[in-house]
Design a protein around this motif. Structure first.
Motif, PDB file in Angstrom:
ATOM      1  N   SER A   1       0.831  -1.208   0.000  1.00  0.00           N
ATOM      2  CA  SER A   1       0.000   0.000   0.000  1.00  0.00           C
ATOM      3  C   SER A   1       0.860   1.251   0.000  1.00  0.00           C
ATOM      4  O   SER A   1       0.572   2.234  -0.690  1.00  0.00           O
TER       5      SER A   1
ATOM      6  N   PHE B   1       0.975   3.966  -3.003  1.00  0.00           N
ATOM      7  CA  PHE B   1       0.755   5.394  -2.773  1.00  0.00           C
ATOM      8  C   PHE B   1       1.932   6.226  -3.274  1.00  0.00           C
ATOM      9  O   PHE B   1       1.757   7.264  -3.925  1.00  0.00           O
ATOM     10  N   ARG B   2       3.151   5.761  -2.988  1.00  0.00           N
ATOM     11  CA  ARG B   2       4.340   6.522  -3.390  1.00  0.00           C
ATOM     12  C   ARG B   2       4.468   6.601  -4.905  1.00  0.00           C
ATOM     13  O   ARG B   2       4.786   7.661  -5.462  1.00  0.00           O
TER      14      ARG B   2
ATOM     15  N   SER C   1       1.330   8.690  -6.381  1.00  0.00           N
ATOM     16  CA  SER C   1       1.375  10.113  -6.007  1.00  0.00           C
ATOM     17  C   SER C   1       2.487  10.858  -6.735  1.00  0.00           C
ATOM     18  O   SER C   1       2.414  12.080  -6.911  1.00  0.00           O
TER      19      SER C   1
ATOM     20  N   TYR D   1      -2.412  10.893 -10.498  1.00  0.00           N
ATOM     21  CA  TYR D   1      -2.871  11.071  -9.117  1.00  0.00           C
ATOM     22  C   TYR D   1      -3.981  12.111  -9.005  1.00  0.00           C
ATOM     23  O   TYR D   1      -4.936  11.929  -8.244  1.00  0.00           O
TER      24      TYR D   1
ATOM     25  N   SER E   1      -6.928  10.329  -6.391  1.00  0.00           N
ATOM     26  CA  SER E   1      -6.289  10.600  -5.101  1.00  0.00           C
ATOM     27  C   SER E   1      -7.125  10.007  -3.962  1.00  0.00           C
ATOM     28  O   SER E   1      -6.597   9.434  -3.000  1.00  0.00           O
ATOM     29  N   PHE E   2      -8.452  10.131  -4.069  1.00  0.00           N
ATOM     30  CA  PHE E   2      -9.351   9.565  -3.063  1.00  0.00           C
ATOM     31  C   PHE E   2      -9.273   8.033  -3.069  1.00  0.00           C
ATOM     32  O   PHE E   2      -9.190   7.392  -2.012  1.00  0.00           O
TER      33      PHE E   2
ATOM     34  N   ARG F   1      -5.822   6.724  -1.608  1.00  0.00           N
ATOM     35  CA  ARG F   1      -5.737   6.855  -0.153  1.00  0.00           C
ATOM     36  C   ARG F   1      -6.672   5.867   0.543  1.00  0.00           C
ATOM     37  O   ARG F   1      -6.335   5.304   1.586  1.00  0.00           O
ATOM     38  N   GLN F   2      -7.854   5.671  -0.016  1.00  0.00           N
ATOM     39  CA  GLN F   2      -8.779   4.699   0.547  1.00  0.00           C
ATOM     40  C   GLN F   2      -8.172   3.289   0.499  1.00  0.00           C
ATOM     41  O   GLN F   2      -8.230   2.531   1.471  1.00  0.00           O
TER      42      GLN F   2
ATOM     43  N   SER G   1      -4.981   2.442   0.258  1.00  0.00           N
ATOM     44  CA  SER G   1      -3.825   2.379   1.143  1.00  0.00           C
ATOM     45  C   SER G   1      -4.263   2.138   2.576  1.00  0.00           C
ATOM     46  O   SER G   1      -3.689   1.315   3.294  1.00  0.00           O
ATOM     47  N   SER G   2      -5.308   2.831   2.969  1.00  0.00           N
ATOM     48  CA  SER G   2      -5.817   2.676   4.335  1.00  0.00           C
ATOM     49  C   SER G   2      -6.392   1.279   4.556  1.00  0.00           C
ATOM     50  O   SER G   2      -6.147   0.646   5.585  1.00  0.00           O
TER      51      SER G   2
ATOM     52  N   GLN H   1     -11.801   1.127  -6.330  1.00  0.00           N
ATOM     53  CA  GLN H   1     -11.167   0.735  -5.070  1.00  0.00           C
ATOM     54  C   GLN H   1     -11.591  -0.673  -4.637  1.00  0.00           C
ATOM     55  O   GLN H   1     -10.778  -1.447  -4.108  1.00  0.00           O
TER      56      GLN H   1
END
Length: 487
Positions: free
Chosen positions: A47, A51-52, A55, A61, A67-68, A71-72, A74-75, A420
């Motif tokens: 994750s 992200f890295r 982004s 991104y 972007s949303f 991040r979702q 990754s979380s 996602q």
């Protein structure tokens, strides 16, 4: 951590496929543990890597709701590392076990149609010429000596003679039958023909075990082979006085024998030098079977074995009456007589019903175990992911409300939700497929010993099952989640 996990997995894959011929179970367990730990590390770090990477790609991104979504994702992955890892391993087991079980089942079904073309085959060993034994290993106890004496008996009775003595007219049961013989020659041994290098490299034989391949090869005359071919509905063979061919279907041995035939390897049978007539083995066997287990029978001109004492006799027939009850009664009579043989079991009877029953039983067990384990793991993994996604959708209602307040339309929200959720379902499946590529290499090696070759077809069926069940759970989860956030 991501690099460590990737390197660990790569090293485990390499070790498995490199040592696949002589891997001991302890080594296999070790690499399974390494693979499991590396899988957990992979999902723990992927994750952050995702992200890295994303982004840093500004055009990607900041496009739409990426972007949303990133991040979702990754979380979610960060908070579900262990469960995703376990689901990935469950999917891996599903693919390998289900594919292997289906391959075994398909192989047995094909074997019945291909190799069980007569109703009965009876074999009788006449002498021990073709049997190799090591006196030092077997010892000199009374039981061993008695066994060797039995094996050395040559009673001169044919199979039909044995049945006649038991008041059974064997020929009367059959509309078509053949009675053929096979021979051995001291100069033609398995080790001499295949060569030590082939036995060690291709079969993985230990150097100290080479002496166990000193046994003589089985030989059949051209005329007798043609009788067998005719009753099995196979093509007959014509040989010149200085030619030979090989009948075999056990793939590991077929590969080595094909190499010798392509080299034009000559053999000597009772002083007659023979060369190959074709550069590949003829597919088939003498006895009834459901699996290809014939390691090789040499077909030679009749003149090459003229006057030789045969080592084994085969009686192969098709019943005159094909009524089911009559066949079962005939099978029982023929088997019962073979049990009375005074040579202590040197008569062997194979019937089509027996080999079919054995194949159906093994196929049913393999299918049941494969389907049970595979489907339970597949449904469990998909259900866990679905429940987690539905729970997350309920928790994220406020986030989607905020997106609407920012001016995002429902189409973009649905697209983001699909992306996602798709990634969340695809992550464990993608790594499981990679695991399975190398896992099936090991499975294929094991399946080779069972002569289960239809791996591609089995993998295709498994892929279809995974797509239907796993994809179905994903689609239903997406539709339910879309309804939750829209409300």
């Amino acid at each position: 951590m991501f690099l460590i996990s990737v390197v660990s997995l790569g090293y485990a894959y390499h070790a498995v496929i490199t040592d696949i011929n002589d891997m001991y179970m302890n080594d296999l367990y070790k690499w399974i543990v390494v693979g499991c730990v590396a899988t957990v590390l992979f999902f723990w770090s992927v994750s952050g890597m995702l992200f890295r990477i994303v982004s840093s790609m500004k055009n990607v991104y900041y496009k739409g709701l990426n972007s949303f979504v990133v991040r979702q994702m990754s979380s979610r992955v960060n908070t579900n590392v262990l469960s995703i890892s376990v689901i990935c391993l469950m999917l891996f087991v599903t693919i390998c076990v289900l594919s292997s079980a289906l391959a075994v089942k398909n192989s047995l079904n094909e074997g019945i149609a291909k190799y069980a073309r007569a109703d009965v085959s009876i074999s009788k060993t006449q002498s021990s010429d073709s049997i190799y034994y090591d006196e030092d290993e077997m010892g000199n106890d009374s039981e061993t000596n008695d066994l060797l004496k039995k094996l050395e008996v040559t009673d001169g009775k044919s199979i039909e003679d044995v049945y006649s003595e038991n008041n059974v007219d064997l020929g009367s049961y059959f509309s078509d039958y053949v009675d053929v013989h096979t021979y051995t020659c001291p100069a033609l041994t398995i080790r001499n023909y295949l060569g030590d290098e082939a036995l060690i490299d291709s079969l993985g034989i230990d150097v100290n075990a080479l002496s166990s391949y000193e046994g003589t090869e089985e030989i059949i005359s051209q005329s007798d082979y043609n009788k067998v071919a005719k009753i099995y509905d196979n093509a007959e063979l014509q040989l010149a006085d200085d030619e030979y061919a090989i009948l075999a279907n056990y793939r590991i041995f077929v590969k080595i024998r094909d190499e010798r035939l392509q080299e034009g390897k000559e053999i000597e049978v009772y002083g007659n030098k023979l060369k190959p007539v074709i550069s590949y083995c003829i597919d088939g066997d003498i006895e009834l079977a459901t699996q290809p287990l014939n390691t090789g029978v040499f077909i030679v001109p009749d003149s090459a074995i003229e006057g030789a004492q045969f080592a084994k006799e085969y009686f192969i027939g098709k019943y005159a009456n094909q009524d089911r009850d009559v066949i079962q009664d005939s099978d029982t009579i023929i088997r019962n007589v073979s049990k009375k043989d005074e040579l202590g079991g040197l008569i062997t009877v194979n019937t089509k019903d027996n080999v079919k029953a054995a194949s159906v039983g093994v196929g049913a067990i393999a299918s049941f175990i494969g389907m049970y384990i595979g489907l339970i793991f597949l449904i469990s993994g998909a259900a866990i992911l679905a429940l987690k996604e539905l729970s997350e959708s309920t928790d994220n209602i406020e986030r989607y409300k905020m997106l609407r307040k920012l001016g995002v339309d429902q189409h973009m929200i649905n697209k983001a939700l699909f992306s996602q959720m798709g990634l969340f379902f695809v992550f464990p499946l993608a790594l499981a497929i990679v695991h399975s590529v190398f896992g099936m290499m090991v499975s294929t090696k094991i399946l080779d010993t069972m002569e289960a070759y239809d791996i591609a077809g089995a993998i295709g069926i498994t892929a279809a099952i995974v797509v239907i069940i796993y994809g179905g759970y994903f689609l239903i989860t997406y539709l339910c989640s879309r309804k939750i956030i829209s409300e």
